[in-house]
Design an enzyme around this catalytic site. Structure first.
Site: not given
Ligand code: GLN
Length: 469
Positions: A168, A144, A69
């Site tokens: 994410s 994400s 990532k």
């Molecule tokens: N959707 C969650 C957020 O926007 C999780 C994101 C993540 O785990 N980085 O915070």
């Protein structure tokens, strides 16, 4: 993974050939927008590993081509967190996870698109545009780590490394029909991950098999001088023993099964799997988790607060983007940040700053900390009576690109089932358990006790087999 390695040993293929195949797949799938960059040095690195194989000196991950990532630092390679503000920034050191993967001769093929600073659940907040789901290109891949999940889904790499703050790794894995594991907080070093919310962030594997998830975790996990939060708990050889023993006690959260917001096909899937587990001799019982309505607000108050502090360092001076319109120091800060950050990131910095401000700290931040403790204690209490908790990973299958972008609250609610384990700091895995009538992947999440990854992986392997019958 073992097939690849036996082919390499018998000289049926080479790491260069395997890598070339993935490079071709990346090209053929370029329209999915899964990669922010394919690394130029990858064939040279593949050649080096081939030489090691000839000399019999190769590591555990020889022949394994990984994507990372784009918020994981890899020395002398660019990293952007899919943000304009880091455009053109090159890592000056490698994260511990990258160091450990490379030490075992993994090939890192490129950096994958993600939501900007990992803030999102659909990969749509990326400065580099949305990623398309390979199962249906009108759908989001989740977020994400959306690019990482699609890279695995569409065969552009063998496996990927994502990060998970509130879902994410797990939610994009669920939307793309692959496996995603968030380790216990403190299992894997955060050194060299671009911080979002430091008391939640963890790196973990996105894979097609449990064996791969186990081996990658084993390589990445364990104490690190550069991250004081990594626990001094021995790392088992997870991949060597993946056989489940005995019958388990499993809880499912009745609020999750009964919630009107959960897709009907997902509910059916959960009920069917519960029946299968019962028929195979396990105890599966409903439990009540009265904090369900509080998990999302608590998560967002705390992560926004931490994000507002972590993102203060992007000032137009230290890293990446500096506004060409700045005239003095103050306007350098203001303009670089205003022009460099996207809308969602700005929203979170502002809300995070608000909940930490003197007048509102007790009402929001301090209160959310207390509720976090209650959520953790209640979750651990359930896990003192049961081996695992079973929930859907997300309330729905992948949604349409554009569908949830108008209303941030709707987007935040997509995290309802993943943030509980994040708030509690415990491990959780998303497992692909079939497709819906439209061919979209459906997934269940299994949560377990702190540092219970070995049992979680064993159960997951068994459960994936069971779900096929
Ligand atoms: N959707 C969650 C957020 O926007 C999780 C994101 C993540 O785990 N980085 O915070």
């Amino acid at each position: 993974m073992s097939d690849i390695q036996s082919d390499l040993k018998q000289h049926k293929t080479t790491v260069v050939k395997i890598t070339e195949q993935y490079l071709q797949n990346i090209k053929a799938n370029a329209h999915l927008n899964a990669f922010n960059e394919v690394f130029e040095d990858v064939l040279v690195k593949a050649q080096d590993v081939d030489t090691k194989i000839k000399e019999g000196k190769e590591g555990k991950l020889a022949g394994i081509v990984l994507a990372i990532k784009d918020n994981i630092c890899y020395k002398d390679h660019q990293v952007s967190a899919s943000s304009k503000i880091l455009d053109g920034f090159t890592s000056i050191y490698s994260s511990t996870v990258v160091e450990r993967l490379l030490a075992e001769d993994a090939i890192i093929i490129g950096r994958c698109n993600c939501d900007e600073f990992a803030m999102g659940a659909s990969n749509e907040t990326s400065y580099f545009g949305p990623v398309k789901n390979h199962a249906d290109e009108t759908k989001v891949p989740g977020g994400s780590s959306g690019g990482s999940a699609v890279a695995v889904q569409a065969g552009m790499c063998h496996a990927a490394i994502g990060t998970d703050t509130g879902g994410s790794i797990r939610q994009p894995a669920a939307f793309c029909g692959v496996i995603g594991l968030k380790p216990t907080y403190g299992r894997v070093s955060r050194y060299g991950l671009i911080a979002y919310a430091s008391s939640f962030d963890q790196a973990g594997p996105i894979t097609k098999s449990i064996e791969d998830a186990a081996l990658l975790l084993e390589v990445m996990a364990g104490v690190d001088d550069y991250d004081g939060m990594v626990a001094n708990v021995p790392v088992p050889a997870y991949h060597k023993d993946l056989e489940i023993t005995g019958k388990k006690k499993i809880a499912y959260i009745s609020e999750a099964l009964n919630s009107p917001g959960v897709d009907p096909q997902l509910k059916n899937l959960l009920s069917t799997q519960i029946e299968k587990l019962k028929n195979d001799g396990h105890v599966v019982e409903p439990v009540s988790f009265e904090f369900m309505d509080y998990v999302v607000p608590t998560y967002y108050i705390l992560t926004m607060a931490e994000a507002s502090s972590n993102l203060a360092r992007y000032d137009g001076v230290h890293y990446g983007y500096r506004s060409p319109n700045a005239t003095d120091l103050e306007s350098t800060y203001k303009k670089s940040r205003s022009e460099g950050f996207g809308k969602e990131v700005k929203r979170r910095i502002m809300l995070g700053t608000f909940v930490l401000s003197a007048g509102y700290y007790d009402a929001y931040y301090a209160k959310a900390q207390k509720i976090r403790r209650m959520i953790r204690d209640k979750t651990n209490q359930i896990l003192s009576e049961y081996d695992f908790i079973l929930t859907p990973t997300a309330p729905t299958p992948a949604f349409n690109i554009g569908e949830n972008m108008q209303d941030p609250i709707v987007m935040y609610l997509a995290d309802i089932f993943t943030v509980q384990a994040s708030l509690a700091g415990i491990p959780a895995i998303s497992l692909p358990i079939g497709n819906n009538d439209n061919g979209l992947p459906l997934a269940l999440q299994v949560i377990t006790k702190s540092f219970g990854e070995a049992d979680l992986l064993k159960f997951s392997k068994y459960f994936l087999e069971l779900s096929k019958n």
